[in-house]
Design an enzyme around this catalytic site. Structure first.
Site, PDB file in Angstrom:
ATOM      1  N   GLY A  37       0.960  -1.206   0.009  1.00  0.00           N
ATOM      2  CA  GLY A  37       0.005   0.094  -0.038  1.00  0.00           C
ATOM      3  C   GLY A  37       0.885   1.265  -0.052  1.00  0.00           C
ATOM      4  O   GLY A  37       0.827   2.191   0.688  1.00  0.00           O
ATOM      5  N   GLU A  46       2.435  -6.266  -1.872  1.00  0.00           N
ATOM      6  CA  GLU A  46       1.296  -5.704  -2.696  1.00  0.00           C
ATOM      7  C   GLU A  46       1.417  -4.136  -2.586  1.00  0.00           C
ATOM      8  O   GLU A  46       0.868  -3.486  -1.879  1.00  0.00           O
ATOM      9  CB  GLU A  46      -0.098  -6.232  -1.946  1.00  0.00           C
ATOM     10  CG  GLU A  46      -0.206  -7.572  -1.730  1.00  0.00           C
ATOM     11  CD  GLU A  46      -1.282  -8.359  -0.816  1.00  0.00           C
ATOM     12  OE1 GLU A  46      -2.272  -7.416  -0.258  1.00  0.00           O
ATOM     13  OE2 GLU A  46      -1.519  -9.157  -0.731  1.00  0.00           O
ATOM     14  N   GLY A  73      -0.566  -2.008  -3.963  1.00  0.00           N
ATOM     15  CA  GLY A  73      -1.614  -1.344  -3.920  1.00  0.00           C
ATOM     16  C   GLY A  73      -2.003  -0.245  -4.968  1.00  0.00           C
ATOM     17  O   GLY A  73      -1.758  -0.769  -6.231  1.00  0.00           O
ATOM     18  N   ARG A  74      -2.504   0.825  -4.635  1.00  0.00           N
ATOM     19  CA  ARG A  74      -2.797   1.846  -5.536  1.00  0.00           C
ATOM     20  C   ARG A  74      -1.517   2.529  -6.423  1.00  0.00           C
ATOM     21  O   ARG A  74      -1.739   3.044  -7.311  1.00  0.00           O
ATOM     22  CB  ARG A  74      -3.351   3.088  -4.919  1.00  0.00           C
ATOM     23  CG  ARG A  74      -2.554   3.992  -4.247  1.00  0.00           C
ATOM     24  CD  ARG A  74      -3.165   5.061  -3.328  1.00  0.00           C
ATOM     25  NE  ARG A  74      -3.927   4.335  -2.277  1.00  0.00           N
ATOM     26  CZ  ARG A  74      -4.637   4.965  -1.415  1.00  0.00           C
ATOM     27  NH1 ARG A  74      -5.098   6.387  -1.681  1.00  0.00           N
ATOM     28  NH2 ARG A  74      -5.369   4.419  -0.494  1.00  0.00           N
ATOM     29  N   ARG A  86     -13.703   9.252  -3.615  1.00  0.00           N
ATOM     30  CA  ARG A  86     -12.483   9.449  -2.711  1.00  0.00           C
ATOM     31  C   ARG A  86     -12.689  10.894  -1.830  1.00  0.00           C
ATOM     32  O   ARG A  86     -12.340  10.778  -0.618  1.00  0.00           O
ATOM     33  CB  ARG A  86     -11.248   9.258  -3.135  1.00  0.00           C
ATOM     34  CG  ARG A  86     -11.052   7.754  -3.471  1.00  0.00           C
ATOM     35  CD  ARG A  86      -9.631   7.328  -3.803  1.00  0.00           C
ATOM     36  NE  ARG A  86      -8.862   7.459  -2.473  1.00  0.00           N
ATOM     37  CZ  ARG A  86      -7.947   8.177  -1.950  1.00  0.00           C
ATOM     38  NH1 ARG A  86      -7.662   9.294  -2.916  1.00  0.00           N
ATOM     39  NH2 ARG A  86      -7.273   8.117  -0.891  1.00  0.00           N
ATOM     40  N   TYR A  90     -13.193  10.005   2.070  1.00  0.00           N
ATOM     41  CA  TYR A  90     -11.785  10.152   2.977  1.00  0.00           C
ATOM     42  C   TYR A  90     -11.523  11.562   2.890  1.00  0.00           C
ATOM     43  O   TYR A  90     -10.384  11.538   3.731  1.00  0.00           O
ATOM     44  CB  TYR A  90     -10.567   9.292   2.226  1.00  0.00           C
ATOM     45  CG  TYR A  90     -11.037   7.882   1.764  1.00  0.00           C
ATOM     46  CD1 TYR A  90     -11.375   6.887   2.778  1.00  0.00           C
ATOM     47  CD2 TYR A  90     -10.840   7.352   0.473  1.00  0.00           C
ATOM     48  CE1 TYR A  90     -11.760   5.721   2.820  1.00  0.00           C
ATOM     49  CE2 TYR A  90     -11.163   6.214   0.364  1.00  0.00           C
ATOM     50  CZ  TYR A  90     -11.417   5.161   1.473  1.00  0.00           C
ATOM     51  OH  TYR A  90     -11.664   3.899   1.261  1.00  0.00           O
ATOM     52  N   CYS A 118     -27.057  16.054  -6.257  1.00  0.00           N
ATOM     53  CA  CYS A 118     -27.894  16.834  -5.107  1.00  0.00           C
ATOM     54  C   CYS A 118     -27.328  16.451  -3.857  1.00  0.00           C
ATOM     55  O   CYS A 118     -28.092  15.961  -2.643  1.00  0.00           O
ATOM     56  CB  CYS A 118     -29.473  16.229  -5.239  1.00  0.00           C
ATOM     57  SG  CYS A 118     -30.285  16.662  -6.825  1.00  0.00           S
ATOM     58  N   GLU A 119     -26.104  16.676  -3.615  1.00  0.00           N
ATOM     59  CA  GLU A 119     -25.283  16.755  -2.242  1.00  0.00           C
ATOM     60  C   GLU A 119     -24.380  17.753  -2.275  1.00  0.00           C
ATOM     61  O   GLU A 119     -23.659  18.244  -2.932  1.00  0.00           O
ATOM     62  CB  GLU A 119     -24.413  15.676  -2.029  1.00  0.00           C
ATOM     63  CG  GLU A 119     -25.349  14.208  -2.231  1.00  0.00           C
ATOM     64  CD  GLU A 119     -26.061  13.778  -0.940  1.00  0.00           C
ATOM     65  OE1 GLU A 119     -25.626  14.313   0.090  1.00  0.00           O
ATOM     66  OE2 GLU A 119     -26.674  12.837  -1.054  1.00  0.00           O
ATOM     67  N   TYR A 142      -9.389   3.301  -7.659  1.00  0.00           N
ATOM     68  CA  TYR A 142     -10.646   3.857  -6.994  1.00  0.00           C
ATOM     69  C   TYR A 142     -11.667   4.727  -7.546  1.00  0.00           C
ATOM     70  O   TYR A 142     -12.208   5.263  -6.991  1.00  0.00           O
ATOM     71  CB  TYR A 142     -10.125   3.940  -5.504  1.00  0.00           C
ATOM     72  CG  TYR A 142      -9.466   2.967  -4.802  1.00  0.00           C
ATOM     73  CD1 TYR A 142      -9.831   1.781  -4.807  1.00  0.00           C
ATOM     74  CD2 TYR A 142      -8.079   3.142  -4.401  1.00  0.00           C
ATOM     75  CE1 TYR A 142      -9.059   0.759  -4.074  1.00  0.00           C
ATOM     76  CE2 TYR A 142      -7.143   2.326  -3.952  1.00  0.00           C
ATOM     77  CZ  TYR A 142      -7.768   1.201  -3.913  1.00  0.00           C
ATOM     78  OH  TYR A 142      -7.002   0.066  -2.893  1.00  0.00           O
TER      79      TYR A 142
END
Length: 444
Positions: A254, A296, A298-299, A340, A344, A371-372, A401
């Site tokens: 990661g 690993e 990850g991103r 994201r 986050y 609508c947020e 992601y």
């Protein structure tokens, strides 16, 4: 274009962006917006850099290591084929990810199945397909998998996911080795050792090793030595009890990427050298033969290789309490294709991609059409004060992601995923259509 964008991004003569030799205006015209664009040369280059870097770093100690691509970051059958061609392994965390990986030609023996709550059907399919390892996450799963393996007259290759208490990285929701969370079996409580013995004694299971994951968006490598020491200590304790040294240890990964110009990243060569040295120190301290390791990233492979292309709709200027003003730039996507930021609080940057501007920069916020009020793509960025309807806007570092977390909130259509290389574009995942949307709805 700087280090936030993928390696082939350029400004062409009239100021528009190109990526992989393709003008973004042409891509928008052909495939619509929003659009996920994957720089094939960049993504595959990063995969090879991690594989070769870790191979060389661990090779200095006479050890072997496998590098696993994170399918949850970005997955298509064509990306699975790329990873196969580039000698990578792949981790999946659901039956759907497994099927896409297999469809792309990834050999099942190079696939690892993750997940804290795998269904019976997912476990059965993994066994029948011949996946190389199933990372078991609970005593319940160990019992269930053993029963399914015996029923199928197969032996399941397993690794036990260990919660070591060592964690690193960013947001609380992506830290994965502290005790109070859903993943793994606790080293401190003794549950991890109990799980190893249970797997060792189960007739339908073959215990290959142990697995941990200490977090995501990791910049410091200090935690890897402590994590490796605890994992190797557990391995040594198991050997003392059973006489068996487990063959494999997965230390997760990661590694951090750069989302804005102010961010740092952990480059493949630095990550490889640091992790290998940390592992070597842990082996020297704990003792025992070297296992085969896996990592690993990850991103760190897919993330920097992608960008999202939007078309600007409404632009408005809002007075702020501090006496200043903010330019709100609304685009034709938002939290349905870019989760994201709202999930986050992640930071991104953006640039006008269809032209250059000599207008003064304006304090800006890029927002979506949902609508947020929290529907924000980029919270703070300077964009030209003449940004206007019809402009294309590029948000870099969305390869991980973006599409995989996308949804149909407000009945919006999910964007296509297109890879580019040497002036050619290739569709990986087509855009949703209205026909798709209506086909999912059962008419009265």
């Amino acid at each position: 274009m700087g280090e936030v964008f993928s390696t082939t991004v350029r400004r062409v003569a009239d100021g528009a962006l190109s990526v992989g030799g393709c003008d973004v205006r042409d891509l928008a015209g052909a495939y619509g917006t929003p659009l996920y664009i994957v720089d094939e040369e960049d993504l595959r280059g990063r995969a090879r850099a991690f594989r070769e870097g870790f191979g060389a770093a661990f090779g200095r100690y006479g050890a072997e290591v496998d590098v696993y691509y994170a399918s949850k970051a970005l997955l298509s059958s064509k990306i699975a084929r790329w990873m196969f061609e580039d000698d990578m392994c792949m981790d999946v965390a659901s039956g759907g990810e497994l099927e896409i990986a297999l469809r792309g030609g990834m050999p099942p023996e190079r696939i690892g199945l993750h997940g804290n709550n795998k269904s019976d059907a997912e476990l059965r399919r993994a066994l029948e397909a011949g996946v190389g390892r199933i990372i078991v996450d609970s005593m319940t799963e160990i019992e269930t998998l053993n029963a399914i393996a015996l029923e199928l007259d197969l032996v399941a290759p397993v690794m036990v996911r260990i919660t070591t208490g060592v964690h690193a990285g960013g947001h609380e929701y992506i830290a994965t080795a502290h005790e109070d969370q859903k993943f793994g079996l606790s080293l401190a409580s003794g549950a991890a050792f109990e799980a190893l013995l249970e797997c060792h004694d189960a007739a339908g299971l073959r215990l290959n090793g142990i697995h941990t994951h200490i977090g995501s968006q990791i910049l410091s490598l200090d935690a890897f030595q402590e994590s490796a020491e605890r994992m190797l200590g557990l391995r040594a304790a198991f050997a003392a009890d059973t006489g068996i040294w487990l063959d494999e240890v997965d230390l997760g990964g990661g590694f951090a990427i750069r989302y804005t110009p102010d961010d740092e990243e952990l480059a493949p060569h630095r990550a490889a050298a640091g992790v290998a040295d940390a592992v070597a120190a842990a082996v020297d301290k704990v003792g025992g033969p070297w296992p085969r390791f896996s990592i690993e990233p990850g991103r760190a492979i897919a993330g920097p290789a992608g960008m999202t292309l939007y078309r600007v709709g409404v632009v408005k200027h809002v007075a702020l309490e501090d006496g200043g003003a903010r330019q709100y730039v609304a685009v034709d996507g938002g939290m349905s294709d870019h989760m994201r930021t709202i999930t986050y609080g992640a930071s991104y940057t953006a640039t006008v991609a269809s032209r250059v501007s000599e207008a003064e920069p304006a304090r800006s916020r890029v927002v979506g059409k949902h609508c947020e009020s929290g529907d924000i793509v980029v919270k703070d960025v300077e964009l030209p004060s003449d940004t206007s309807r019809g402009d294309l806007l590029a948000v870099p570092a969305t390869g991980a992601y973006g599409r995989t977390m996308s949804n149909n909130y407000n009945a919006l259509l999910r964007p296509a995923v297109v890879s580019v290389r040497d002036g050619e574009a290739d569709v990986h995942i087509r855009r949703d259509t209205l026909e798709d949307l209506l086909s999912w709805d059962v008419a009265p």
